[in-house]
Motif scaffolding. Structure first.
Motif, PDB file in Angstrom:
ATOM      1  N   GLN A 232      -2.697   3.553   2.873  1.00  0.00           N
ATOM      2  CA  GLN A 232      -2.651   3.102   4.265  1.00  0.00           C
ATOM      3  C   GLN A 232      -3.417   4.046   5.166  1.00  0.00           C
ATOM      4  O   GLN A 232      -4.174   3.625   6.042  1.00  0.00           O
ATOM      5  CB  GLN A 232      -1.203   2.981   4.744  1.00  0.00           C
ATOM      6  CG  GLN A 232      -1.080   2.431   6.149  1.00  0.00           C
ATOM      7  CD  GLN A 232      -1.606   1.012   6.265  1.00  0.00           C
ATOM      8  OE1 GLN A 232      -1.175   0.136   5.525  1.00  0.00           O
ATOM      9  NE2 GLN A 232      -2.525   0.783   7.181  1.00  0.00           N
TER      10      GLN A 232
ATOM     11  N   GLU B  63       1.410   5.234   1.137  1.00  0.00           N
ATOM     12  CA  GLU B  63       1.105   5.903   2.411  1.00  0.00           C
ATOM     13  C   GLU B  63      -0.318   6.446   2.395  1.00  0.00           C
ATOM     14  O   GLU B  63      -1.034   6.364   3.397  1.00  0.00           O
ATOM     15  CB  GLU B  63       2.105   7.024   2.674  1.00  0.00           C
ATOM     16  CG  GLU B  63       3.463   6.533   3.119  1.00  0.00           C
ATOM     17  CD  GLU B  63       4.387   7.674   3.501  1.00  0.00           C
ATOM     18  OE1 GLU B  63       3.916   8.674   4.083  1.00  0.00           O
ATOM     19  OE2 GLU B  63       5.594   7.543   3.223  1.00  0.00           O
TER      20      GLU B  63
ATOM     21  N   ASP C 216      -6.668   3.139   7.328  1.00  0.00           N
ATOM     22  CA  ASP C 216      -6.725   3.356   8.776  1.00  0.00           C
ATOM     23  C   ASP C 216      -7.929   4.193   9.185  1.00  0.00           C
ATOM     24  O   ASP C 216      -8.493   3.990  10.258  1.00  0.00           O
ATOM     25  CB  ASP C 216      -5.441   4.048   9.254  1.00  0.00           C
ATOM     26  CG  ASP C 216      -4.221   3.164   9.160  1.00  0.00           C
ATOM     27  OD1 ASP C 216      -4.380   1.921   9.061  1.00  0.00           O
ATOM     28  OD2 ASP C 216      -3.094   3.700   9.169  1.00  0.00           O
TER      29      ASP C 216
ATOM     30  N   LEU D 195       0.832  -1.193   0.000  1.00  0.00           N
ATOM     31  CA  LEU D 195       0.000   0.000   0.000  1.00  0.00           C
ATOM     32  C   LEU D 195       0.871   1.248   0.000  1.00  0.00           C
ATOM     33  O   LEU D 195       1.929   1.279   0.625  1.00  0.00           O
ATOM     34  CB  LEU D 195      -0.899   0.024   1.235  1.00  0.00           C
ATOM     35  CG  LEU D 195      -1.909  -1.111   1.387  1.00  0.00           C
ATOM     36  CD1 LEU D 195      -2.606  -1.003   2.734  1.00  0.00           C
ATOM     37  CD2 LEU D 195      -2.915  -1.097   0.259  1.00  0.00           C
TER      38      LEU D 195
END
Length: 72
Positions: free
Chosen positions: A10, A7, A14, A5
């Motif tokens: 990600q 950043e 999240d 992934l």
């Protein structure tokens, strides 16, 4: 095959509360679901057990009918 992934991905993963997260292939519009490997293995095991059960079921039925005909 593994894909890392970015950043940004990600961070989105999240922040997103959707369970499990969905990924769309922009070329084909196909949807995929991201699962942790352990969850995938559990689901895969259940699906494989169900396939085995479905494959065995017709044979078991034939055997039961054969036994009934022998007794009758």
């Amino acid at each position: 095959m593994s894909i890392e992934l970015t950043e940004e991905q990600q961070h989105t993963l999240d922040q997103d509360g959707e369970e499990p997260p969905r990924v769309i292939d922009p070329r084909t519009k196909a949807a995929y679901i991201l699962l942790p490997l352990a969850e995938y293995e559990n689901v895969r095991e259940i699906v494989e057990d169900e396939k085995r059960h479905k494959a065995i079921q017709p044979r078991a039925l034939q055997n039961a009918i054969g036994r009934m005909n022998e007794d009758g």
